[in-house]
Design a protein around this motif. Structure first.
Motif, PDB file in Angstrom:
ATOM      1  N   VAL A 152       0.971  -1.168   0.090  1.00 20.54           N
ATOM      2  CA  VAL A 152      -0.043  -0.107   0.084  1.00 20.54           C
ATOM      3  C   VAL A 152       0.991   1.077   0.110  1.00 20.54           C
ATOM      4  N   THR A 153       0.695   2.073  -0.903  1.00 15.82           N
ATOM      5  CA  THR A 153       1.419   3.354  -0.812  1.00 15.82           C
ATOM      6  C   THR A 153       0.843   4.668  -0.922  1.00 15.82           C
ATOM      7  N   VAL A 154       1.257   5.524  -0.007  1.00 15.71           N
ATOM      8  CA  VAL A 154       0.292   6.800   0.227  1.00 15.71           C
ATOM      9  C   VAL A 154       1.575   7.952   0.110  1.00 15.71           C
ATOM     10  N   ILE A 155       1.085   9.205  -0.066  1.00 21.29           N
ATOM     11  CA  ILE A 155       2.165  10.386  -0.281  1.00 21.29           C
ATOM     12  C   ILE A 155       1.421  11.452   0.103  1.00 21.29           C
ATOM     13  N   ASP A 156       2.157  12.393   0.816  1.00 23.16           N
ATOM     14  CA  ASP A 156       1.578  13.735   0.945  1.00 23.16           C
ATOM     15  C   ASP A 156       2.623  14.872   1.307  1.00 23.16           C
ATOM     16  N   THR A 157       2.170  15.815   0.586  1.00 26.43           N
ATOM     17  CA  THR A 157       3.166  17.034   0.505  1.00 26.43           C
ATOM     18  C   THR A 157       2.493  18.113   1.505  1.00 26.43           C
ATOM     19  N   LEU A 158       3.710  18.651   2.365  1.00 30.04           N
ATOM     20  CA  LEU A 158       3.238  19.721   3.254  1.00 30.04           C
ATOM     21  C   LEU A 158       4.072  20.991   2.592  1.00 30.04           C
ATOM     22  N   VAL A 159       3.453  21.993   2.268  1.00 34.27           N
ATOM     23  CA  VAL A 159       3.888  23.342   1.843  1.00 34.27           C
ATOM     24  C   VAL A 159       3.962  24.228   3.105  1.00 34.27           C
ATOM     25  N   ALA A 160       5.035  24.718   3.460  1.00 37.47           N
ATOM     26  CA  ALA A 160       5.147  25.847   4.544  1.00 37.47           C
ATOM     27  C   ALA A 160       4.365  27.084   3.970  1.00 37.47           C
ATOM     28  N   GLY A 161       3.598  27.342   5.030  1.00 39.73           N
ATOM     29  CA  GLY A 161       2.380  28.739   4.695  1.00 39.73           C
ATOM     30  C   GLY A 161       1.501  28.160   4.009  1.00 39.73           C
ATOM     31  N   VAL A 162       1.222  26.862   3.682  1.00 38.87           N
ATOM     32  CA  VAL A 162      -0.125  26.307   3.186  1.00 38.87           C
ATOM     33  C   VAL A 162      -0.643  25.482   4.149  1.00 38.87           C
ATOM     34  N   HIS A 163       0.199  24.404   4.265  1.00 40.41           N
ATOM     35  CA  HIS A 163      -0.492  23.072   5.271  1.00 40.41           C
ATOM     36  C   HIS A 163      -0.092  23.443   6.714  1.00 40.41           C
ATOM     37  N   TYR A 164       1.026  24.320   6.948  1.00 45.03           N
ATOM     38  CA  TYR A 164       1.332  24.731   8.193  1.00 45.03           C
ATOM     39  C   TYR A 164       2.025  25.917   8.423  1.00 45.03           C
ATOM     40  N   PRO A 165       1.770  26.787   9.400  1.00 46.14           N
ATOM     41  CA  PRO A 165       2.488  28.108   9.618  1.00 46.14           C
ATOM     42  C   PRO A 165       3.847  28.144   9.516  1.00 46.14           C
ATOM     43  N   VAL A 166       4.480  29.130   8.849  1.00 45.86           N
ATOM     44  CA  VAL A 166       5.855  29.077   8.459  1.00 45.86           C
ATOM     45  C   VAL A 166       6.699  28.963   9.811  1.00 45.86           C
ATOM     46  N   ASP A 167       6.217  29.497  10.929  1.00 47.84           N
ATOM     47  CA  ASP A 167       6.865  29.534  12.017  1.00 47.84           C
ATOM     48  C   ASP A 167       6.748  28.338  13.076  1.00 47.84           C
ATOM     49  N   LEU A 168       6.209  27.227  12.413  1.00 49.69           N
ATOM     50  CA  LEU A 168       5.770  25.966  13.193  1.00 49.69           C
ATOM     51  C   LEU A 168       7.135  25.385  13.562  1.00 49.69           C
ATOM     52  N   PRO A 169       7.492  24.956  14.695  1.00 47.50           N
ATOM     53  CA  PRO A 169       8.857  24.387  15.063  1.00 47.50           C
ATOM     54  C   PRO A 169       9.439  23.255  13.961  1.00 47.50           C
ATOM     55  N   ALA A 170      10.479  23.363  13.578  1.00 45.75           N
ATOM     56  CA  ALA A 170      11.094  22.327  12.560  1.00 45.75           C
ATOM     57  C   ALA A 170      10.696  20.835  13.156  1.00 45.75           C
ATOM     58  N   THR A 220      16.826  15.770  -2.438  1.00 43.48           N
ATOM     59  CA  THR A 220      16.947  16.944  -1.592  1.00 43.48           C
ATOM     60  C   THR A 220      17.399  18.063  -2.586  1.00 43.48           C
ATOM     61  N   THR A 221      16.464  19.301  -2.676  1.00 37.62           N
ATOM     62  CA  THR A 221      16.654  20.279  -3.558  1.00 37.62           C
ATOM     63  C   THR A 221      16.425  21.688  -2.905  1.00 37.62           C
ATOM     64  N   ARG A 222      17.199  22.409  -3.545  1.00 37.48           N
ATOM     65  CA  ARG A 222      16.900  23.917  -3.101  1.00 37.48           C
ATOM     66  C   ARG A 222      15.824  24.507  -3.818  1.00 37.48           C
ATOM     67  N   GLY A 223      15.013  25.324  -3.317  1.00 39.95           N
ATOM     68  CA  GLY A 223      13.906  25.956  -3.846  1.00 39.95           C
ATOM     69  C   GLY A 223      13.363  27.065  -2.876  1.00 39.95           C
ATOM     70  N   SER A 224      12.442  27.995  -3.702  1.00 46.44           N
ATOM     71  CA  SER A 224      11.855  29.048  -2.944  1.00 46.44           C
ATOM     72  C   SER A 224      11.080  28.879  -1.632  1.00 46.44           C
ATOM     73  N   ALA A 225      10.640  27.729  -1.600  1.00 46.69           N
ATOM     74  CA  ALA A 225       9.837  27.602  -0.314  1.00 46.69           C
ATOM     75  C   ALA A 225      10.127  26.230   0.340  1.00 46.69           C
ATOM     76  N   THR A 226       9.734  26.232   1.599  1.00 43.26           N
ATOM     77  CA  THR A 226      10.083  24.826   2.211  1.00 43.26           C
ATOM     78  C   THR A 226       8.677  23.737   1.964  1.00 43.26           C
ATOM     79  N   VAL A 227       9.230  22.756   1.124  1.00 40.63           N
ATOM     80  CA  VAL A 227       8.170  21.953   0.697  1.00 40.63           C
ATOM     81  C   VAL A 227       8.666  20.402   1.266  1.00 40.63           C
ATOM     82  N   ILE A 228       7.748  19.693   1.885  1.00 44.20           N
ATOM     83  CA  ILE A 228       8.292  18.428   2.413  1.00 44.20           C
ATOM     84  C   ILE A 228       7.203  17.434   2.038  1.00 44.20           C
ATOM     85  N   THR A 229       7.880  16.222   1.136  1.00 45.45           N
ATOM     86  CA  THR A 229       6.891  15.230   0.695  1.00 45.45           C
ATOM     87  C   THR A 229       7.378  14.060   1.088  1.00 45.45           C
ATOM     88  N   VAL A 230       6.514  13.167   1.926  1.00 45.61           N
ATOM     89  CA  VAL A 230       6.669  12.218   2.625  1.00 45.61           C
ATOM     90  C   VAL A 230       5.950  10.942   1.882  1.00 45.61           C
TER      91      VAL A 230
END
Ligand code: ADP
Ligand code: MG
Length: 317
Positions: A40-58, A120-130
């Motif tokens: 079973v495979t699942v995937i979700d992306t979290l974009v800083a400022g969309v899915h969580y506040p940018v100042d949420l602790p890392a 791992t890539t550099r980009g203009s916003a923090t985007v986390i996909t697991v």
């Protein structure tokens, strides 16, 4: 710190899992599924400022990125096994990476999930996909489409807390124990993975609550071709949300607020006792909140009032 040092330092750990034949460091991971089990495979992306506040602790961002995927695994009734991580960052801050990876591994370790690769890539916003890969017996998987009219609708845990917590975060987060509780429900969701697996052979259908109860249950109802009747006074609300907000607002969070990562599932009503005893044995709270009937959509019933609900949930586009 270059990309390879970053990967080695923060995301490479000695695999404790014999089923990981090749892990982080090669062009691909090689995994050995258990004989007779399906993947079973699942995937979700979290974009800083969309899915969580940018100042949420890392550390919370890392924990959450895994937890939202564990929630989808739980809703299938599967066992989480392995994960991959695609990370886009504006800059490589050691402090952020160290905190992020500790939160990520904390959530993964709680369920024996190993990180087997990523990007791992550099980009203009923090985007986390697991992505999480899990396994399951073929006949056990819960689908959204399996509910039939005349069955009972159940929820795990309490609903509305995370949306309430997110609002409190936005307003500066009053530092009281109950505000902290609600904020933590947003920052550190703990989806009922063991319970999902235990209930899978007995449930007809399930969905996890990410976009809000009405929106997500609406999807289950549509996929199953049934109507869902929700008994609003029976919705499980935490003492903390009841104390923090007036009743109407708490109820609005419960019906329309997202990010709960609890399970909503449907099962034949005569299995209620069995379901409740499974829940007790896993220290999961389960509440019966309604029933399926012929028709479509969601009917919210509150005493003598019944209203058709049509909350859209979160929409990106
Ligand atoms: P390639 O150039 O072959 O795509 P990469 O340089 O992207 O490989 O990655 C090198 C190795 O590190 C691969 O095994 C990849 O799976 C792993 N990796 C890259 N980024 C991450 C990450 N954020 N977390 C875990 N593993 C990662
Ligand atoms: Mg390669």
């Amino acid at each position: 710190m270059n990309e390879f040092e970053l990967i080695r330092r923060y995301f490479t750990r000695r695999a404790k899992d014999d089923a990981v034949l090749i892990g982080v460091g090669d062009d691909g991971a090689m995994l050995s599924p258990a004989p007779g089990r399906e993947l079973v495979t699942v995937i979700d992306t979290l974009v800083a400022g969309v899915h969580y506040p940018v100042d949420l602790p890392a550390a919370d961002a890392g924990f959450r990125a895994v937890a939202v995927n564990l929630s989808d695994i739980a809703a299938m009734g599967a066992t989480p096994r392995w994960m991959t991580l695609a990370l886009t960052l504006p800059a490589a801050s050691r402090e952020w990476l160290s905190d992020f990876s500790s939160g990520l591994f904390e959530a993964a370790d709680a369920h024996g999930v190993s990180l087997v690769g990523g990007d791992t890539t550099r980009g203009s916003a923090t985007v986390i996909t697991v992505q999480i890969i899990g396994d399951i017996c073929r006949d056990a998987a819960m689908q959204r489409s399996g509910a039939r009219p005349g069955e009972a609708i159940f929820l795990t845990g309490t609903v509305g807390d995370a949306a309430a917590g997110l609002e409190l975060l936005g307003s500066g987060g009053a530092a009281t124990p109950r505000a902290d509780y609600l904020i933590r429900r947003f920052a550190r969701p703990e989806p009922p993975v063991e319970f999902g697996r235990a209930i899978a052979p007995r449930a007809s259908a399930a969905i996890d609550l990410s976009d809000g109860l009405v929106a997500d249950l609406g999807r289950l109802a549509a996929a199953s071709g049934v109507r869902a009747r929700l008994d609003v006074p029976s919705l499980p609300l935490s003492p903390q949300i009841r104390q923090q907000f007036e009743a109407g607002k708490a109820e609005a969070f419960a019906l329309g607020g997202g990010d709960d990562y609890e399970l909503c599932f449907v099962a034949p009503a005569d299995r209620e006792d069995e379901i409740m005893s499974t829940a007790r044995s896993l220290a999961t709270t389960v509440t019966r909140v309604g029933a399926t009937e012929t028709g479509s959509g969601i009917l919210c019933v509150d005493g003598h009032d019944a209203v058709e609900a049509a909350a859209p949930g979160y929409r990106h586009f």
